[in-house]
Structures are given as structure tokens and as C-alpha cells.
Design an enzyme around this catalytic site. Sequence first.
Site, PDB file in Angstrom:
ATOM      1  N   VAL A 264       0.470  -1.345  -0.198  1.00 27.51           N
ATOM      2  CA  VAL A 264       0.384   0.436   0.072  1.00 27.51           C
ATOM      3  C   VAL A 264       1.420   1.237  -0.268  1.00 27.51           C
ATOM      4  O   VAL A 264       0.680   2.427   0.115  1.00 27.51           O
ATOM      5  CB  VAL A 264      -0.883  -0.102   1.053  1.00 27.51           C
ATOM      6  N   LYS A 265       1.959   1.178  -0.132  1.00 30.22           N
ATOM      7  CA  LYS A 265       2.719   2.492   0.216  1.00 30.22           C
ATOM      8  C   LYS A 265       2.657   3.359  -1.346  1.00 30.22           C
ATOM      9  O   LYS A 265       2.431   2.584  -2.427  1.00 30.22           O
ATOM     10  CB  LYS A 265       4.147   1.857   0.362  1.00 30.22           C
TER      11      LYS A 265
END
Length: 395
Positions: free
Chosen positions: A203-204
Amino acid sequence: MDTATPSPAGTPTSTPPIPTAPPIPVFRPYLGPEVHEATTAALTAGWIGMGANTARLEQELGAYLGLGERPILTTSSGTAALHMAAVLAGLGPGDEVICPSFTYVAGHQAMSQTGAEVVFCDIEERTFGIDVASARSVITERTKAIMAVHFSGIPCDLDGVYALAKEFGLRVIEDAAHAFGSFYKGRRIGSIGDLVAFSFGPVKIITTLEGGALVMPDRAAIQEAHELRLIGVDSDTEERYKNSRTWEYDVVRQGYRYHLGSIPAAIGLSQLAMVETFIRNRQAYCRTYNRQLAEIPEVKTPDTDYEDLAPFIYVIRVADGETRRALMAHMKAQGVSTGIHFLGAHDFSFYEHCRRSDLSVTDRVSEQVITLPLYSFMDDRTIDRVVGSIASFFG
Ligand SMILES: *Cc1c(COP(=O)(O)O)cnc(C)c1O
């Protein structure tokens, strides 16, 4: 930290969900055609392990971050990069490393994996980054390093951290998992300082599915870093970077299986090519949130205009834990998922003995924070629905 799922159909809720509106997850990684094309091309090339794509990603990361002579190595995760940083900083049994309690426990785990003891300090009210005076208050003769975090993409007080480190001869490990692309006083995070770790997790801001990178201050430790990353092997990396292998090598230390393969690296390259768009969009969405939420007095928004920041998450504050629980449930019932970054780590069983000082800002903030949905591509309607779900709770 994973993409939240909507409440199952039929779950009784206080407010019935709007039937036609799709649920809004808190995270949504960009996985568009560029990512599929890069994956297919890398698979077709047939070299799956660490290879030329890995080398190219490191080169392009270095150029993007403006690292100059500072070397960067990709890793299998951000946690692996942080653990390598801890080893390179010389942490081991008997040492102490000062960390904010208010961060993802991956950072604490990476430090304590060396046998060193994590010692918690408090955070600043404005940035949620390390409070340098609090860090100073827990320094002992056993302190060897400070781990500082750039929460949500907002740089912490790096001048203060490095001045303190210099005064006491400490190493600094920056957990920059949230701050890929952010600037500190005109320089990108990573291009200055000591050891800096990034995450390219699911999710970065950019993802390699799982992955990360470690920036070192100079070339002095580069050989050791290669060995740590590749199970203690002294000399295979150069050949692998050419999609080849060497069959004669020595094993010179305890190492780890921390390298990044070709397919994840190719995905990372496709994401890096788009990162400026990701960041610009995220800045715009955060500003929209700031502007719209300013109308709701019960909500405290981040104190930044997002200039020079690469926002990973957008975090608001409400009065207390009870308000947060009720608001999150209300939003969930309207199909809006939220998250909590972070719980104070000094409340976890494994780290409950690591508290040495007052952590009152951490205690307060960790009860108040709510993470709102933020992606690299959102539409106005999504943001309106998120803000609307908050407004309807307080209104
Ligand atoms: C994501 C994250 C990490 C760990 O990175 P992984 O790539 O998931 O191992 C460490 N610290 C912080 C603050 C993070 O958000």
C-alpha cells in the site's frame, strides 16, 4: 495495513448503507496497465531472481532521490531494509536504540531482531515525528542509535535528530517508509543523513508488491550490505545484476535472504515512472480534505499545505478514543473504510517493558487518529462521500 474489506452484507448497522455506492477502501494500490505490461515483459525475459531489473531499479531510485554518491540497495521488504540498517549501525545485545512508540511495529521488530533493546520516546504534537527532547531524556551509556520516522510523509525534525546524534556519537536510522519523494529543506529524504530505509510494500506510494530499499551514507559499508542481503555470500551480486551467476564464492558472515527479484523490480520501475503523478494527485486530494474538513470543528486536520511532501496516508484527529470508535463505525456503515496509524507500541505485550519516559503525546494521539482513504487516483465523488460521512456524524 492491508486493504480493508467492507462489512459483510447483512451486518446490522446503525445507518443502512447506500445501496448503489461501492465501498471505499482505505488503501487502493495503483495496478494499471503499465504494471501488467512490466510484469509480463519481466516474466517473458525469463530471469526471475535478482537481476538486471534489480540493478536498474536501484540506479533509477538513486537518480530520482538525488542520492549522488550515497549507495542504495533494494530489499525484499521495508522491514528487511530496517533490519539491515540496524545491523550496519552495529546494534546487538546490550545496546539500546531509541524509537518513537508511535510508529508501525515493523520498525521496532527490525531493531529488536538484532538483540538490541528498544527504548521508547515521545512524539511532537505537530508532525507526529520524534520529539528530540524526549529522545535526549532516555539516552544512557548503552544507547547506540536513534530510529526516526517521517510519519505520513511529513519529515520529522531531522536537524534536531542529527544534532543530538552528533552530540552523543549515535547512529541514526530513518524509517522513511512513508516518505518516498518527500523533501526536507529542499533535499529529498534519503539524499542526506545516515541510514535511510524505504518500503515498497503493497500500500505504499510506490509498490514492488513487497519490497524496500536502504540508503547508506557512503560506500564504506557497501560490501557488508551486499553480504547481509545475500546470505553472507561475498561476491555474487555483480554477476546477478547481469542476469548471471557466479559459482565460486565465499560465505563470510551471517546474512539474510533479503534481495529483490526481477519481477518485483520491474513492477517498481513501472511505478517509479509514474511517481510524480502519484505524488501530485495525493497532494491535491490531501489539500481538498484539509479544505473541506476545515468546516467541521470537531475534526483536526494535518498542519501542512503539502508543499514538498509525498503524502502516504491522510490522518485526522478527533477528541478521544470513544469518538473515534463511534465515527469509524458510522463511516463503515456508510461504506467508508478507515484505519488507525498507529497504536502506541508500548501497549503491546512484547514491548511493554520498553517505556522509560513520559509518552503522553503518544498516548493521546494514538487514541485520536483516524486514517482516511487516500490513493494515487481518486475522484471528487469519493472524497465528497468520505467527507460527507464525517459531516453526517458530527452534524
Ligand atoms: C510499511 C512500514 C514499514 C515496513 O515496511 P514493509 O515493506 O511492510 O516491511 C516500516 N515502518 C513503517 C512506518 C511502515 O509504514
